[in-house]
Scaffold this active site. Structure first.
Site, PDB file in Angstrom:
ATOM      1  N   ALA A 162       9.384  -1.335   6.742  1.00 49.72           N
ATOM      2  CA  ALA A 162       8.395  -1.785   5.524  1.00 49.72           C
ATOM      3  C   ALA A 162       9.193  -2.629   4.400  1.00 49.72           C
ATOM      4  O   ALA A 162      10.214  -2.126   3.989  1.00 49.72           O
ATOM      5  CB  ALA A 162       7.443  -0.516   5.004  1.00 49.72           C
ATOM      6  N   CYS A 206       1.183   1.654   5.222  1.00 52.42           N
ATOM      7  CA  CYS A 206       1.036   0.164   4.609  1.00 52.42           C
ATOM      8  C   CYS A 206      -0.456  -0.111   4.763  1.00 52.42           C
ATOM      9  O   CYS A 206      -0.788  -1.331   4.419  1.00 52.42           O
ATOM     10  CB  CYS A 206       1.778  -0.755   5.245  1.00 52.42           C
ATOM     11  SG  CYS A 206       3.714  -0.354   5.302  1.00 52.42           S
ATOM     12  N   GLY A 220      11.988  -2.847  -2.641  1.00 48.51           N
ATOM     13  CA  GLY A 220      12.619  -3.643  -1.333  1.00 48.51           C
ATOM     14  C   GLY A 220      12.171  -3.462  -0.059  1.00 48.51           C
ATOM     15  O   GLY A 220      10.868  -3.363   0.096  1.00 48.51           O
ATOM     16  N   GLY A 275       8.371  -3.950   0.458  1.00 51.32           N
ATOM     17  CA  GLY A 275       7.426  -4.055  -0.796  1.00 51.32           C
ATOM     18  C   GLY A 275       8.312  -4.384  -2.275  1.00 51.32           C
ATOM     19  O   GLY A 275       9.341  -3.453  -2.331  1.00 51.32           O
ATOM     20  N   ASP A 335       0.806  -1.435   0.096  1.00 53.94           N
ATOM     21  CA  ASP A 335      -0.031  -0.012  -0.043  1.00 53.94           C
ATOM     22  C   ASP A 335       0.976   1.252  -0.030  1.00 53.94           C
ATOM     23  O   ASP A 335       1.714   1.241  -0.747  1.00 53.94           O
ATOM     24  CB  ASP A 335      -0.909   0.041   1.324  1.00 53.94           C
ATOM     25  CG  ASP A 335      -2.224   0.802   1.089  1.00 53.94           C
ATOM     26  OD1 ASP A 335      -2.249   1.866   0.925  1.00 53.94           O
ATOM     27  OD2 ASP A 335      -3.268   0.243   0.921  1.00 53.94           O
ATOM     28  N   VAL A 336       0.671   2.152   0.835  1.00 55.06           N
ATOM     29  CA  VAL A 336       1.328   3.519   1.060  1.00 55.06           C
ATOM     30  C   VAL A 336       2.352   3.666   1.941  1.00 55.06           C
ATOM     31  O   VAL A 336       2.356   3.006   3.116  1.00 55.06           O
ATOM     32  CB  VAL A 336       0.430   4.682   1.233  1.00 55.06           C
ATOM     33  CG1 VAL A 336      -0.342   4.467   2.378  1.00 55.06           C
ATOM     34  CG2 VAL A 336       1.226   5.848   1.118  1.00 55.06           C
ATOM     35  N   THR A 337       3.608   3.954   1.616  1.00 57.40           N
ATOM     36  CA  THR A 337       4.488   4.442   2.703  1.00 57.40           C
ATOM     37  C   THR A 337       5.212   5.654   2.480  1.00 57.40           C
ATOM     38  O   THR A 337       5.208   6.241   1.322  1.00 57.40           O
ATOM     39  CB  THR A 337       5.597   3.117   2.737  1.00 57.40           C
ATOM     40  OG1 THR A 337       6.365   3.253   3.981  1.00 57.40           O
ATOM     41  CG2 THR A 337       6.657   3.155   1.471  1.00 57.40           C
ATOM     42  N   TYR A 338       6.203   5.959   3.232  1.00 55.01           N
ATOM     43  CA  TYR A 338       7.054   7.147   3.428  1.00 55.01           C
ATOM     44  C   TYR A 338       8.424   6.962   3.468  1.00 55.01           C
ATOM     45  O   TYR A 338       8.747   6.077   4.332  1.00 55.01           O
ATOM     46  CB  TYR A 338       6.597   8.081   4.738  1.00 55.01           C
ATOM     47  CG  TYR A 338       7.760   9.061   4.998  1.00 55.01           C
ATOM     48  CD1 TYR A 338       7.501  10.335   4.135  1.00 55.01           C
ATOM     49  CD2 TYR A 338       8.602   9.265   5.917  1.00 55.01           C
ATOM     50  CE1 TYR A 338       8.254  11.545   4.212  1.00 55.01           C
ATOM     51  CE2 TYR A 338       9.522  10.392   5.860  1.00 55.01           C
ATOM     52  CZ  TYR A 338       9.403  11.494   5.197  1.00 55.01           C
ATOM     53  OH  TYR A 338      10.165  12.216   5.248  1.00 55.01           O
ATOM     54  N   HIS A 339       9.223   7.540   2.707  1.00 55.51           N
ATOM     55  CA  HIS A 339      10.757   7.533   2.614  1.00 55.51           C
ATOM     56  C   HIS A 339      11.189   8.968   2.806  1.00 55.51           C
ATOM     57  O   HIS A 339      10.591   9.974   2.505  1.00 55.51           O
ATOM     58  CB  HIS A 339      11.208   7.109   1.336  1.00 55.51           C
ATOM     59  CG  HIS A 339      10.707   5.795   1.050  1.00 55.51           C
ATOM     60  ND1 HIS A 339      10.779   4.705   1.586  1.00 55.51           N
ATOM     61  CD2 HIS A 339      10.294   5.134  -0.346  1.00 55.51           C
ATOM     62  CE1 HIS A 339      10.497   3.695   0.883  1.00 55.51           C
ATOM     63  NE2 HIS A 339      10.206   3.951  -0.109  1.00 55.51           N
TER      64      HIS A 339
END
Length: 249
Positions: free
Chosen positions: A146, A177, A159, A148, A79-83
């Site tokens: 996380a 996520c 990764g 993915g 889903d969604v994540t932040y870097h």
């Protein structure tokens, strides 16, 4: 000897890192190489994977951009994540023909690398089915890494994102996520220590060694000059080709 080539890059924009991944995926497939491991940090960015739900963005795209955060839809699972700065991002571009063509095992192995890494800092990391990634705090689970991935013709890309000294505030702009009810944490929060950029680079080398251990495959760190070839490639938007021979001492 066949080996994975490990590259430790500085702060890299998401777009540039994505372009480099795609180039490496093609090179690994065409030349049947074992693969590459990229470890780097990103400028602030939110990414949405194949199964992402835009309802998991708590702020509008306009508001996110006002905060200096880019948004990308990408090919990875999840889903969604932040870097962002302070986070070690790992992109294993691995040829699974060398690793049993088992995507599930590949993901579990990524988790194992990070669980072993945490042990070195006296932090217990664990898996938390049915969720992918690495978690800490058994009593009140929080995600610290996380995961993915995407796979193209048995070559992996995308990764993991491991929070070391990452600001956790941007995670409040999303449902990380897509998982409700659990928090996100960092190594800094777990240990109560601060980690500099140089220390995070050293952690990258530790992670490279653990990849060699977990995957039972030689991992060679490329020299600074060799990594400069790829940084130059990034700056030129991938318009000029490079050969593997140009990277090797």
């Amino acid at each position: 000897m066949e080996q994975i080539f490990y590259l430790s890059l500085p702060l890299v924009s998401y777009q540039k890192a994505w372009e480099l991944q795609l180039s490496l995926v093609e090179k690994v497939y065409r030349e049947n190489l074992p693969g590459f491991l990229l470890l780097l940090e990103h400028q602030p960015v939110i990414t949405l994977g194949r199964s992402a739900n835009t309802a998991n963005l708590r702020l509008s795209l306009e508001r996110l951009r006002e905060k200096g955060i880019e948004v990308f839809w990408v090919e990875r699972g999840g889903d969604v994540t932040y870097h962002g700065p302070g986070q070690i991002v790992g992109y294993p571009i691995f040829n699974l023909r060398f690793f049993g063509k088992d995507v599930h095992l590949f993901v579990r192995s990524l988790e194992e690398v990070l669980i072993r890494f945490l042990q070195g800092y006296q932090v217990e990391g664990f898996r938390f089915p049915p969720y992918t990634g690495v978690w800490v705090n058994q009593q009140k689970p929080e995600k610290i890494a996380a995961i993915g991935v995407a796979v193209r013709r048995w070559v992996t890309f995308h990764g993991f994102a491991f929070n070391v000294s990452t600001s956790l505030t941007p995670f409040s702009y999303i449902v990380p996520c897509g998982i409700q009810g659990f928090g996100v944490t960092s190594l800094e929060k777990c240990t109560g220590k601060e980690y500099s950029f140089e220390e995070r680079r050293a952690m990258g080398r530790e992670i490279g060694k653990l990849f060699e251990e977990v995957f039972s495959f030689p991992v060679k760190e490329l020299s600074a000059a060799s990594q400069g070839v790829l940084l130059d490639f990034l700056e030129k938007n991938g318009k000029e080709s490079w050969s593997l021979a140009s990277l090797l001492d």
